[in-house]
Design an enzyme around this catalytic site. Structure first.
Site, PDB file in Angstrom:
ATOM      1  N   GLU A 174       0.827  -1.230   0.000  1.00  0.00           N
ATOM      2  CA  GLU A 174       0.000   0.000   0.000  1.00  0.00           C
ATOM      3  C   GLU A 174       0.852   1.268   0.000  1.00  0.00           C
ATOM      4  O   GLU A 174       0.665   2.155   0.840  1.00  0.00           O
ATOM      5  CB  GLU A 174      -0.962  -0.015   1.195  1.00  0.00           C
ATOM      6  CG  GLU A 174      -2.001  -1.103   1.088  1.00  0.00           C
ATOM      7  CD  GLU A 174      -3.124  -1.047   2.125  1.00  0.00           C
ATOM      8  OE1 GLU A 174      -3.031  -0.253   3.080  1.00  0.00           O
ATOM      9  OE2 GLU A 174      -4.097  -1.804   1.972  1.00  0.00           O
TER      10      GLU A 174
ATOM     11  N   GLU B 124      -5.589  -8.328  -0.353  1.00  0.00           N
ATOM     12  CA  GLU B 124      -6.276  -7.969   0.907  1.00  0.00           C
ATOM     13  C   GLU B 124      -7.734  -7.725   0.567  1.00  0.00           C
ATOM     14  O   GLU B 124      -8.035  -6.835  -0.246  1.00  0.00           O
ATOM     15  CB  GLU B 124      -5.678  -6.721   1.558  1.00  0.00           C
ATOM     16  CG  GLU B 124      -4.368  -6.964   2.256  1.00  0.00           C
ATOM     17  CD  GLU B 124      -3.897  -5.773   3.091  1.00  0.00           C
ATOM     18  OE1 GLU B 124      -4.749  -5.101   3.693  1.00  0.00           O
ATOM     19  OE2 GLU B 124      -2.682  -5.540   3.113  1.00  0.00           O
TER      20      GLU B 124
HETATM   21  O1  AHR Z   1      -5.147  -5.845   6.952  1.00  0.00           O
HETATM   22  C1  AHR Z   1      -5.024  -4.712   7.768  1.00  0.00           C
HETATM   23  C2  AHR Z   1      -4.296  -3.572   7.080  1.00  0.00           C
HETATM   24  O2  AHR Z   1      -5.078  -3.098   6.031  1.00  0.00           O
HETATM   25  C3  AHR Z   1      -2.985  -3.917   6.416  1.00  0.00           C
HETATM   26  O3  AHR Z   1      -1.913  -3.863   7.291  1.00  0.00           O
HETATM   27  C4  AHR Z   1      -2.853  -2.845   5.391  1.00  0.00           C
HETATM   28  O4  AHR Z   1      -2.119  -3.264   4.283  1.00  0.00           O
HETATM   29  C5  AHR Z   1      -4.273  -2.464   5.060  1.00  0.00           C
HETATM   30  O5  AHR Z   1      -4.475  -1.100   5.134  1.00  0.00           O
END
Ligand code: AHR
Length: 497
Positions: free
Chosen positions: A172, A291
């Site tokens: 990210e 994610e």
């Molecule tokens: O999964 C929780 C968080 O969400 C992770 O650390 C990050 O990559 C995202 O913002």
């Protein structure tokens, strides 16, 4: 209220890459400390990993697990987590403002993953670090022997290389919350140079270039266009991240969020293909949706946690029944894009926005979202077929023409099994479905699994499993047509053999 579906062997989208059923363990909250690793628990292995948690992860059949972050990785010195445990440093962990004791590091995690039969998708720190730390970590993990870092690994008791195939180039990096956030130009250059060096160390690896943190980012999709311009030749995947919530209590709108996810995937595919055309490249970029989940229940509680403790209860969303329905819908969305989405990670796996919960030192249990994930992972392997769907529709707050029926179909040629995943989004009414499967002569209904509950807000706890599937669905097969009545707001898995 009736939906019609046609399924045929000829309507192939693609072979499902089993890695779309991946998950994620970050050094965050009680995912590692108090989750997978808990020396205070009565049943652990010699490294301190909980046996009950291992079993639950194995039940899910998780093919690949992303590690060690997440936001955590952008401040992580991987060297802190290897070598004799007693001499590892305790560090301030800035992403989540905790203390990282480094009791678990690369080797322990690799040993844990190996035991449960999962591959690891390793992320490198492109926040505070860069080319050098990444190539050294790769040499430490994958080089057999005869070099400084590989021999160091061997001296740490891991004679054989870990052979980690998949690597994320940071996490990210578009987000202002990220330690060492980058502009797309800065990230693109750094990721390309890091990837180039990593593929010199080990040409067999696959690399994931960071995409946008969500569709809501102001730089989406310009971020993908610019960064891929740099990384296209070295990367094999681009990442997508997305979480949804039902903050305003509008469940019809919440269940329609897969429309946003679908739009996200389509936009990223278009952007990848634009860069491909621009570069006159023959290579196709694949998508790693590494994610995804529902995440909002714990947001308020997280603002009240004291900083600088080890493994505080962060991001401990207690999932309800409607969350499980959306998770099912998100899994269906991946199957519909099986030709381009080749990896995906339910974020996360244990305690932190997770299907599996534990009490530190105590019980473990399955959250509601465990079930659609289990079903998809278990029965969603084979060829994803494109169902032709005619469903009644509704308009929600943010989406129009939302089909009540959301469905994906997977044909497992080897096992001669056909699985229809079906979500009825209607909150008040059952939905009659007729599915033409005349191309599957001789098949019978093997099982119709249903996840249903009168209370959209029902949850599971350590003491009570209120949301769990049964196998008494109504699917019947006659003259090549499956007919069934899907209960209001239900997740269904109709298996034919
Ligand atoms: O999964 C929780 C968080 O969400 C992770 O650390 C990050 O990559 C995202 O913002």
């Amino acid at each position: 209220n009736k939906a019609r579906v046609v399924v045929d062997k000829a309507f192939r989208i693609a072979e499902v890459d089993k890695r779309i059923y991946g998950s994620f363990i970050e050094h965050l909250g009680r995912a590692v400390y108090g989750g997978i690793y808990d020396p205070s628990h009565p049943e652990t292995d010699s490294l301190g990993f909980r046996e009950d948690v291992k079993q639950l992860v194995q039940e899910l059949g998780v093919p690949i697990i992303r590690y060690p972050g997440g936001n955590f990785v952008s401040g992580y010195n991987w060297e802190d987590g290897v070598g004799p445990r007693e001499s590892r440093p305790r560090r301030l962990e800035l992403a989540w403002r905790t203390v990282e004791p480094n009791e678990v590091g690369t080797n322990e995690f690799m040993a844990w993953a190996k035991e449960i039969g999962s591959e690891v998708m390793m992320a490198v720190n492109l926040g505070t670090r860069g080319v050098d730390a990444a190539r050294n970590l790769l040499e430490y993990c994958n080089h057999p022997s005869g070099s400084y870092w590989s021999d160091l690994r061997r001296s740490h008791g891991y004679d054989q290389p870990h052979k980690v195939k998949t690597w994320c180039l940071g996490n990210e990096m578009d987000g202002p919350w990220q330690i060492g956030q980058k502009t797309p130009q800065e990230y693109g250059r750094l990721a390309y140079e890091t990837g180039k060096a990593m593929k010199l160390v080990d040409p067999d690896i696959e690399l994931v270039s960071c995409g946008s943190s969500s569709t809501g980012m102001p730089t989406f999709p310009e971020w993908e266009a610019i960064t891929l311009d740099h990384t296209y030749d070295v990367a094999d995947f681009v990442s997508l991240h997305q979480y949804y919530g039902n903050r305003d209590g509008d469940s019809a709108n919440f269940l329609a969020r897969t429309m946003d996810m679908d739009h996200f995937i389509r936009t990223v595919i278009s952007t990848c293909d634009y860069v491909k055309a621009k570069k006159r490249s023959k290579k196709t970029m694949y998508l790693s949706f590494d994610e995804w989940n529902v995440w909002y229940h714990s947001n308020d509680a997280d603002t009240k946690i004291d900083p600088w403790t080890v493994g505080p209860p962060q991001l401990e969303d207690v999932y309800n029944f409607e969350d499980a329905l959306l998770v099912g819908g998100m899994l269906i969305t991946f199957l519909k894009h099986a030709d381009r989405v080749k990896m995906a990670c339910l974020a996360q796996l244990v305690n932190v926005i997770a299907p599996i919960m534990t009490e530190t030192g105590g019980r473990s249990w399955k959250q509601t979202i465990f079930y659609p994930y289990l079903h998809a992972s278990r029965y969603g392997r084979g060829v994803s077929l494109q169902p032709i769907v005619d469903s009644p529709k509704y308009d929600a707050q943010d989406y129009t023409d939302v089909p009540y029926l959301e469905t994906a179909v997977v044909y497992n040629e080897e096992e001669e099994e056909l699985t229809i995943f079906a979500l009825n989004r209607h909150l008040e009414e059952a939905l009659d479905v007729e599915c033409d499967v005349r191309g599957f002569e001789g098949y019978q209904i093997a099982e119709h699994i249903v996840l249903e509950n009168d209370d959209l807000k029902a949850v599971n706890t350590a003491a009570e499993e209120n949301v769990k599937p049964h196998s008494h669905g109504s699917a019947a097969l006659k003259d090549g047509f499956v007919s069934t009545r899907l209960s209001k707001a239900s997740w269904n898995v109709i298996r034919l053999k």
